[in-house]
Structures are given as C-alpha cells and as structure tokens.
Design a protein around this motif. Sequence first.
Motif, PDB file in Angstrom:
ATOM      1  N   THR A 132     -36.668  21.886 -10.113  1.00 55.63           N
ATOM      2  CA  THR A 132     -35.779  21.069 -10.946  1.00 55.63           C
ATOM      3  C   THR A 132     -34.304  21.288 -10.648  1.00 55.63           C
ATOM      4  O   THR A 132     -33.468  20.489 -11.082  1.00 55.63           O
ATOM      5  CB  THR A 132     -36.055  21.325 -12.435  1.00 55.63           C
ATOM      6  N   ALA A 133     -33.968  22.342  -9.943  1.00 55.39           N
ATOM      7  CA  ALA A 133     -32.584  22.586  -9.533  1.00 55.39           C
ATOM      8  C   ALA A 133     -32.618  23.525  -8.341  1.00 55.39           C
ATOM      9  O   ALA A 133     -33.551  24.317  -8.184  1.00 55.39           O
ATOM     10  CB  ALA A 133     -31.768  23.188 -10.671  1.00 55.39           C
ATOM     11  N   TRP A 183     -29.793  25.762  -5.563  1.00 51.39           N
ATOM     12  CA  TRP A 183     -28.438  26.155  -5.200  1.00 51.39           C
ATOM     13  C   TRP A 183     -28.480  26.917  -3.884  1.00 51.39           C
ATOM     14  O   TRP A 183     -29.449  27.625  -3.595  1.00 51.39           O
ATOM     15  CB  TRP A 183     -27.838  27.086  -6.259  1.00 51.39           C
ATOM     16  N   GLN A 188     -34.794  26.634  -9.197  1.00 47.78           N
ATOM     17  CA  GLN A 188     -35.303  26.677 -10.567  1.00 47.78           C
ATOM     18  C   GLN A 188     -36.565  25.830 -10.571  1.00 47.78           C
ATOM     19  O   GLN A 188     -36.563  24.693 -10.078  1.00 47.78           O
ATOM     20  CB  GLN A 188     -34.285  26.111 -11.550  1.00 47.78           C
ATOM     21  N   ASP A 191     -28.762  25.289 -20.444  1.00 52.35           N
ATOM     22  CA  ASP A 191     -28.026  24.032 -20.283  1.00 52.35           C
ATOM     23  C   ASP A 191     -26.931  23.854 -21.320  1.00 52.35           C
ATOM     24  O   ASP A 191     -26.834  22.808 -21.950  1.00 52.35           O
ATOM     25  CB  ASP A 191     -28.990  22.845 -20.312  1.00 52.35           C
TER      26      ASP A 191
END
Length: 157
Positions: free
Chosen positions: A100-101, A103, A114, A152
Amino acid sequence: MHLSRMKIDATDRALLAALQRDSTLTAEALGRMLNLSPSQVGRRRQRLEAAGLIRGYGARLDARRAGLTVQAFVQVQMATHAPDKVKGFIRLVETRPEITAAWTLTGEADYLLQVHCEDLAALNRLIHEALLPDPAVARVQSQIVMNVLKADAPLPV
C-alpha cells in the motif's frame, strides 16, 4: 526536480487543517468555520488544488474491518541497482495491491514497503513467491505491526 514551497496564509492553513480532518465538508460549512463566504472558500480550495498542495480526496478505510488483519513493514535490500532490474522491481511493487506504500531509503535497506494482508499466510506468499524471487532482490526483512498507535495523521500545516 525542485518544488518550491507555496505561500499560504493563516486562513489557508485553517482550511487545509479542516479538509484533512474531513474532506467532505461543504463550502458552506467551511465558510462558517473560517468566516468566509462559500465562494471565497471555493476559490481558495481551487487555488490550493491547482498549486498541487491538495493532491486529492479519499475515504480512509479500516483495514481490519476490510479483512486485512496483518499489517507489516518489509525492508528490501537490492542485489543489484541495474536500471532494468530496478524497473522490474518497481513494476512489481506498483502492481501488488497488498503493497500500500513504498519508499526508497538511505542505509542498509533500499526500500521500505508497507503491506496489508488477509493473514500471515498471505504475507508469507508475498515475500516468498513475489519479492524474494525477483532477480533484483537480495534480502527481505519483515516486521509485523502489533498495534497502531498513530496512523495517517494530518500534516502539521
């Protein structure tokens, strides 16, 4: 690419803070909160959107209620940084819905992912059937989230 910081005033900050709390607020409701007319609020919002400060609007879902009971952070160390291999890895990351994420990092790990999965077996499949077999990947280390203390959070504008 260099992005310059947009100049915003106290009213813009209040507008942004309100929208981060509840992006469904109408121009009328925002106007009451900010002592502005709905049209003034609308123009400010449009300016912030056009400048790219507001990137979009969306619903925040509860992962557990959606059946995604395992959240993890997966560190990936690359075996190679050859552009064609890295592009393949990035395509993998972009196409896996459970990631979902993602980096890029400094330090030992090159990427931090993530991940939200149905269960531990699904996390295991992602790691052993998708990530580790990728030719650009040397090492994967995962940490399973036990409890979320803060997630978040709105940006401190």
